[in-house]
Design a protein around this motif. Structure first.
Motif, PDB file in Angstrom:
ATOM      1  N   ASP A 256       0.820  -1.218   0.000  1.00 32.20           N
ATOM      2  CA  ASP A 256       0.000   0.000   0.000  1.00 32.20           C
ATOM      3  C   ASP A 256       0.848   1.261   0.000  1.00 32.20           C
ATOM      4  O   ASP A 256       0.341   2.347  -0.305  1.00 32.20           O
ATOM      5  CB  ASP A 256      -0.925  -0.005   1.222  1.00 32.20           C
ATOM      6  N   ARG A 257       2.094   1.141   0.409  1.00 30.99           N
ATOM      7  CA  ARG A 257       2.963   2.331   0.431  1.00 30.99           C
ATOM      8  C   ARG A 257       3.526   2.687  -0.951  1.00 30.99           C
ATOM      9  O   ARG A 257       4.213   3.676  -1.100  1.00 30.99           O
ATOM     10  CB  ARG A 257       4.146   2.069   1.381  1.00 30.99           C
ATOM     11  N   MET A 258       3.284   1.879  -1.989  1.00 28.68           N
ATOM     12  CA  MET A 258       3.850   2.109  -3.315  1.00 28.68           C
ATOM     13  C   MET A 258       3.205   3.332  -3.964  1.00 28.68           C
ATOM     14  O   MET A 258       1.982   3.511  -3.924  1.00 28.68           O
ATOM     15  CB  MET A 258       3.613   0.885  -4.193  1.00 28.68           C
ATOM     16  N   ARG A 259       4.030   4.180  -4.542  1.00 31.14           N
ATOM     17  CA  ARG A 259       3.527   5.359  -5.246  1.00 31.14           C
ATOM     18  C   ARG A 259       2.984   4.936  -6.607  1.00 31.14           C
ATOM     19  O   ARG A 259       3.592   4.113  -7.307  1.00 31.14           O
ATOM     20  CB  ARG A 259       4.640   6.388  -5.420  1.00 31.14           C
ATOM     21  N   PRO A 260       1.911   5.509  -7.056  1.00 34.58           N
ATOM     22  CA  PRO A 260       1.337   5.100  -8.339  1.00 34.58           C
ATOM     23  C   PRO A 260       2.150   5.560  -9.553  1.00 34.58           C
ATOM     24  O   PRO A 260       2.093   4.951 -10.597  1.00 34.58           O
ATOM     25  CB  PRO A 260      -0.050   5.734  -8.324  1.00 34.58           C
ATOM     26  N   ASN A 261       2.900   6.645  -9.445  1.00 35.44           N
ATOM     27  CA  ASN A 261       3.676   7.163 -10.577  1.00 35.44           C
ATOM     28  C   ASN A 261       5.111   6.641 -10.492  1.00 35.44           C
ATOM     29  O   ASN A 261       5.838   6.945  -9.553  1.00 35.44           O
ATOM     30  CB  ASN A 261       3.661   8.701 -10.560  1.00 35.44           C
ATOM     31  N   LEU A 262       5.485   5.863 -11.463  1.00 39.35           N
ATOM     32  CA  LEU A 262       6.833   5.280 -11.529  1.00 39.35           C
ATOM     33  C   LEU A 262       7.547   5.798 -12.776  1.00 39.35           C
ATOM     34  O   LEU A 262       6.959   5.824 -13.873  1.00 39.35           O
ATOM     35  CB  LEU A 262       6.749   3.745 -11.548  1.00 39.35           C
ATOM     36  N   HIS A 263       8.827   6.155 -12.615  1.00 39.95           N
ATOM     37  CA  HIS A 263       9.581   6.758 -13.716  1.00 39.95           C
ATOM     38  C   HIS A 263       9.913   5.708 -14.789  1.00 39.95           C
ATOM     39  O   HIS A 263      10.422   4.628 -14.475  1.00 39.95           O
ATOM     40  CB  HIS A 263      10.880   7.373 -13.166  1.00 39.95           C
ATOM     41  N   GLY A 264       9.644   6.064 -16.061  1.00 42.41           N
ATOM     42  CA  GLY A 264      10.010   5.210 -17.185  1.00 42.41           C
ATOM     43  C   GLY A 264       9.153   3.985 -17.354  1.00 42.41           C
ATOM     44  O   GLY A 264       9.507   3.083 -18.124  1.00 42.41           O
ATOM     45  N   VAL A 265       8.020   3.890 -16.663  1.00 39.02           N
ATOM     46  CA  VAL A 265       7.170   2.701 -16.715  1.00 39.02           C
ATOM     47  C   VAL A 265       5.834   3.082 -17.333  1.00 39.02           C
ATOM     48  O   VAL A 265       5.221   4.097 -16.967  1.00 39.02           O
ATOM     49  CB  VAL A 265       6.994   2.093 -15.315  1.00 39.02           C
ATOM     50  N   GLU A 266       5.350   2.268 -18.274  1.00 36.18           N
ATOM     51  CA  GLU A 266       4.063   2.498 -18.916  1.00 36.18           C
ATOM     52  C   GLU A 266       2.916   1.974 -18.048  1.00 36.18           C
ATOM     53  O   GLU A 266       1.853   2.596 -17.980  1.00 36.18           O
ATOM     54  CB  GLU A 266       4.035   1.788 -20.278  1.00 36.18           C
ATOM     55  N   PHE A 267       3.139   0.850 -17.406  1.00 34.64           N
ATOM     56  CA  PHE A 267       2.083   0.277 -16.584  1.00 34.64           C
ATOM     57  C   PHE A 267       2.697  -0.731 -15.623  1.00 34.64           C
ATOM     58  O   PHE A 267       3.847  -1.164 -15.823  1.00 34.64           O
ATOM     59  CB  PHE A 267       1.008  -0.408 -17.431  1.00 34.64           C
ATOM     60  N   PHE A 268       1.918  -1.081 -14.603  1.00 32.62           N
ATOM     61  CA  PHE A 268       2.276  -2.210 -13.734  1.00 32.62           C
ATOM     62  C   PHE A 268       1.006  -2.826 -13.195  1.00 32.62           C
ATOM     63  O   PHE A 268      -0.053  -2.189 -13.136  1.00 32.62           O
ATOM     64  CB  PHE A 268       3.218  -1.780 -12.600  1.00 32.62           C
ATOM     65  N   GLN A 269       1.112  -4.055 -12.759  1.00 33.65           N
ATOM     66  CA  GLN A 269      -0.029  -4.776 -12.222  1.00 33.65           C
ATOM     67  C   GLN A 269       0.477  -5.836 -11.266  1.00 33.65           C
ATOM     68  O   GLN A 269       1.448  -6.536 -11.584  1.00 33.65           O
ATOM     69  CB  GLN A 269      -0.856  -5.411 -13.339  1.00 33.65           C
ATOM     70  N   VAL A 270      -0.180  -5.968 -10.108  1.00 38.56           N
ATOM     71  CA  VAL A 270       0.183  -6.980  -9.106  1.00 38.56           C
ATOM     72  C   VAL A 270      -0.989  -7.948  -9.007  1.00 38.56           C
ATOM     73  O   VAL A 270      -2.137  -7.533  -8.728  1.00 38.56           O
ATOM     74  CB  VAL A 270       0.486  -6.336  -7.748  1.00 38.56           C
ATOM     75  N   VAL A 271      -0.723  -9.239  -9.219  1.00 32.85           N
ATOM     76  CA  VAL A 271      -1.768 -10.270  -9.259  1.00 32.85           C
ATOM     77  C   VAL A 271      -1.395 -11.348  -8.257  1.00 32.85           C
ATOM     78  O   VAL A 271      -0.238 -11.784  -8.201  1.00 32.85           O
ATOM     79  CB  VAL A 271      -1.907 -10.860 -10.677  1.00 32.85           C
ATOM     80  N   ASN A 272      -2.415 -11.782  -7.432  1.00 36.07           N
ATOM     81  CA  ASN A 272      -2.125 -12.844  -6.480  1.00 36.07           C
ATOM     82  C   ASN A 272      -2.288 -14.213  -7.135  1.00 36.07           C
ATOM     83  O   ASN A 272      -2.601 -14.309  -8.335  1.00 36.07           O
ATOM     84  CB  ASN A 272      -3.011 -12.713  -5.244  1.00 36.07           C
ATOM     85  N   ALA A 273      -2.131 -15.275  -6.326  1.00 30.49           N
ATOM     86  CA  ALA A 273      -2.146 -16.627  -6.877  1.00 30.49           C
ATOM     87  C   ALA A 273      -3.515 -17.007  -7.408  1.00 30.49           C
ATOM     88  O   ALA A 273      -3.640 -17.907  -8.244  1.00 30.49           O
ATOM     89  CB  ALA A 273      -1.685 -17.619  -5.813  1.00 30.49           C
ATOM     90  N   ARG A 274      -4.595 -16.368  -6.923  1.00 29.61           N
ATOM     91  CA  ARG A 274      -5.935 -16.698  -7.381  1.00 29.61           C
ATOM     92  C   ARG A 274      -6.338 -15.872  -8.597  1.00 29.61           C
ATOM     93  O   ARG A 274      -7.472 -15.934  -9.055  1.00 29.61           O
ATOM     94  CB  ARG A 274      -6.922 -16.481  -6.244  1.00 29.61           C
ATOM     95  N   GLY A 275      -5.414 -15.037  -9.135  1.00 29.63           N
ATOM     96  CA  GLY A 275      -5.720 -14.240 -10.321  1.00 29.63           C
ATOM     97  C   GLY A 275      -6.429 -12.947 -10.026  1.00 29.63           C
ATOM     98  O   GLY A 275      -6.978 -12.308 -10.928  1.00 29.63           O
ATOM     99  N   ARG A 276      -6.377 -12.513  -8.766  1.00 24.81           N
ATOM    100  CA  ARG A 276      -7.020 -11.247  -8.402  1.00 24.81           C
ATOM    101  C   ARG A 276      -6.003 -10.139  -8.478  1.00 24.81           C
ATOM    102  O   ARG A 276      -4.878 -10.264  -8.016  1.00 24.81           O
ATOM    103  CB  ARG A 276      -7.597 -11.355  -7.002  1.00 24.81           C
ATOM    104  N   VAL A 277      -6.404  -9.037  -9.094  1.00 22.70           N
ATOM    105  CA  VAL A 277      -5.523  -7.880  -9.228  1.00 22.70           C
ATOM    106  C   VAL A 277      -5.497  -7.148  -7.902  1.00 22.70           C
ATOM    107  O   VAL A 277      -6.534  -6.614  -7.443  1.00 22.70           O
ATOM    108  CB  VAL A 277      -5.980  -6.938 -10.358  1.00 22.70           C
ATOM    109  N   LEU A 278      -4.312  -7.097  -7.271  1.00 24.00           N
ATOM    110  CA  LEU A 278      -4.166  -6.423  -5.986  1.00 24.00           C
ATOM    111  C   LEU A 278      -3.859  -4.951  -6.153  1.00 24.00           C
ATOM    112  O   LEU A 278      -4.295  -4.116  -5.335  1.00 24.00           O
ATOM    113  CB  LEU A 278      -3.057  -7.107  -5.171  1.00 24.00           C
ATOM    114  N   ARG A 279      -3.084  -4.631  -7.118  1.00 23.81           N
ATOM    115  CA  ARG A 279      -2.692  -3.220  -7.331  1.00 23.81           C
ATOM    116  C   ARG A 279      -2.380  -3.044  -8.810  1.00 23.81           C
ATOM    117  O   ARG A 279      -1.854  -3.936  -9.472  1.00 23.81           O
ATOM    118  CB  ARG A 279      -1.450  -2.874  -6.487  1.00 23.81           C
TER     119      ARG A 279
END
Length: 468
Positions: A65-88
């Motif tokens: 939850d502490r991760m900033r949404p704006n990352l330098h040089g990155v177009e996108f990111f996605q965090v997925v758990n083992a059940r296929g749910r998008v966490l972030r």
């Protein structure tokens, strides 16, 4: 296909240079594009991997939850758990389905997507990192655009597409002009040689001032033309001299036969017929000498047979017992040479004939050996006590049909071919014949290379010439 191939050296050189440069340019272009794309892709992947590992560490520590949404040089990111749910997810991927199935094992993978979740015309480099967290296994997807890579590829390919043909055209033009300048003297040489006939052998090809292979070719061609001109002059002179020498005895012979036909007194016929026979013998001797000269000029190199030069000289001297002028001989033994026994005997005979023709009381013949840097040499000397040979005529006496003032009378015999034949025969055996200084009379010296090793053996002439 053969008609399409270039037919001139200039065209072949130009085509060859263009093909070589085109092949090298093609290989260099592919290598450049490959290296450029690999470097730029590696840089993009490094940025994405750094961000993915940062997010994975936060997820493993429970601080996602502490991760900033704006990352330098990155177009996108996605965090997925083992059940296929998008966490972030990056705001531009909010509400999207998981990008890919979750890998079963922790680790990192990289791949290039031609069409990413955000669409667009540029490729995307995606790094996925799977790690263990307090909530279980999660996978982090981080993607970066390869628009810079695609732009660099397009720009480089366009530059190569434009610059490659220009470079090939430049290479073709330079090669064509340089080859033309280099082959210009060759064409001048060819044109000059094509215009030279047997009537104008005095002409010479132009020698370019470049001091290169073409200049050496021109010099060699001029040297060859010098030899051809000299050979033509000698041939014409030989024909003229032979015609003159044959005409005189034929004229005398015809006169004698006409007189014999007109004379009715049988007692005078033997004298007239005897004179005619002498002229016929002179004609036979002259024809034999001319035939021998022709055979010498056309003869092949001597066969490797060995013979005893002392025995050859001894036989030639012993056959002259009873001559007007005696021959005193001093012969060294064991001197072996390679060559024709018949022709070497003719050398000795011609030298003795010449010496006895002008000697007053004696002719001396010596045979010995001398050493030198190139090996041992057999030396045969014939001297007489006659008037000798003036220094200015010591080369001219070896020319064909040459008779000095004291030798012009045909009563002395000979047509001026004896010494010429002797020198040609000596040269054919790898030796020399020269007229050298002498305290009295003439001194003619023959030098022949000694055949080292083995015993002399009887020699059979390779050309089949047995005599006149």
């Amino acid at each position: 296909m053969r008609r399409l191939l270039p037919t001139t050296v200039r065209a072949r050189a130009t085509a060859g240079a263009v093909l070589v440069v085109a092949a090298a340019l093609t290989l260099a272009s592919f290598a450049l594009l490959g290296l450029l794309e690999a470097n730029l892709t590696r840089n993009a992947e490094r940025d994405a991997a750094r961000q993915a590992e940062t997010i994975a560490r936060l997820a493993a520590s429970g601080d996602l939850d502490r991760m900033r949404p704006n990352l330098h040089g990155v177009e996108f990111f996605q965090v997925v758990n083992a059940r296929g749910r998008v966490l972030r997810a990056y705001p531009n991927l909010a509400g999207e389905f998981p990008l890919a199935p979750v890998p079963p094992r922790p680790g990192r993978e990289s791949q290039t997507w031609k069409a990413g979740p955000l669409g667009g015309e540029h490729r995307q480099r995606v790094v996925q990192v799977t790690t263990q967290t307090p909530q279980g296994m999660v996978t982090v997807f981080v993607g970066t655009s390869l628009r810079d890579v695609d732009a660099a590829d397009d720009t480089t390919a366009a530059a190569l597409a434009v610059g490659g043909p220009l470079l090939l055209a430049t290479v073709a033009l330079v090669t064509w002009r340089v080859t033309g300048r280099a082959l210009g003297p060759v064409e001048a040489i060819r044109a000059e040689v094509a215009g030279i006939s047997d009537r104008d052998l005095h002409r010479r090809v132009p020698v370019p001032p470049t001091h290169d292979e073409v200049a050496r070719l021109a010099q060699t061609m001029n040297t060859t033309l010098d030899r051809l001109e000299s050979a033509g002059i000698r041939q014409r002179r030989f024909i003229a001299d032979a015609s003159h020498e044959l005409r005189s005895p034929i004229t005398v012979l015809r006169t004698q036969l006409e007189v014999a036909l007109a004379v009715r007194d049988p007692e005078l016929w033997p004298e007239l017929i005897g004179g005619a026979l002498q002229d016929i013998e002179r004609l036979q001797q002259l024809c034999s000498d001319l035939l021998l000269l022709a055979r010498i000029d056309a003869a092949q190199p001597m066969a490797p047979g060995r013979l005893d030069l002392g025995a050859v000289v001894r036989d030639a001297v012993e056959a002259r017992h009873g001559d007007r002028v005696p021959v005193r001989a001093e012969l060294a033994g064991g001197i072996a040479v390679r060559g024709s026994e018949l022709w070497l005997a003719r050398v000795v005979t011609n030298l003795l004939d010449n010496a006895q023709r002008f000697a007053v009381r004696r002719v001396d013949l010596t045979l010995g050996v001398c050493g030198g840097p190139g090996g041992r040499t057999a030396v045969l000397e014939v001297t007489d006590d006659g008037p000798g040979i003036p220094p200015g005529d010591r080369e001219r006496v070896f020319e064909r049909f040459t008779r000095l003032d004291d030798a012009r009378s045909r009563d002395h015999g000979g047509a001026g071919l004896g010494l010429a034949i002797a020198r040609d025969l000596a040269a054919h055996h790898g030796g020399t014949l020269t007229a050298e200084d002498s305290p009295r009379g003439a001194r003619l010296v023959v030098r022949l290379p000694v055949a080292e090793g083995g015993e002399p053996s009887p020699e059979v002439p390779a050309d089949g010439v047995r005599g006149r």
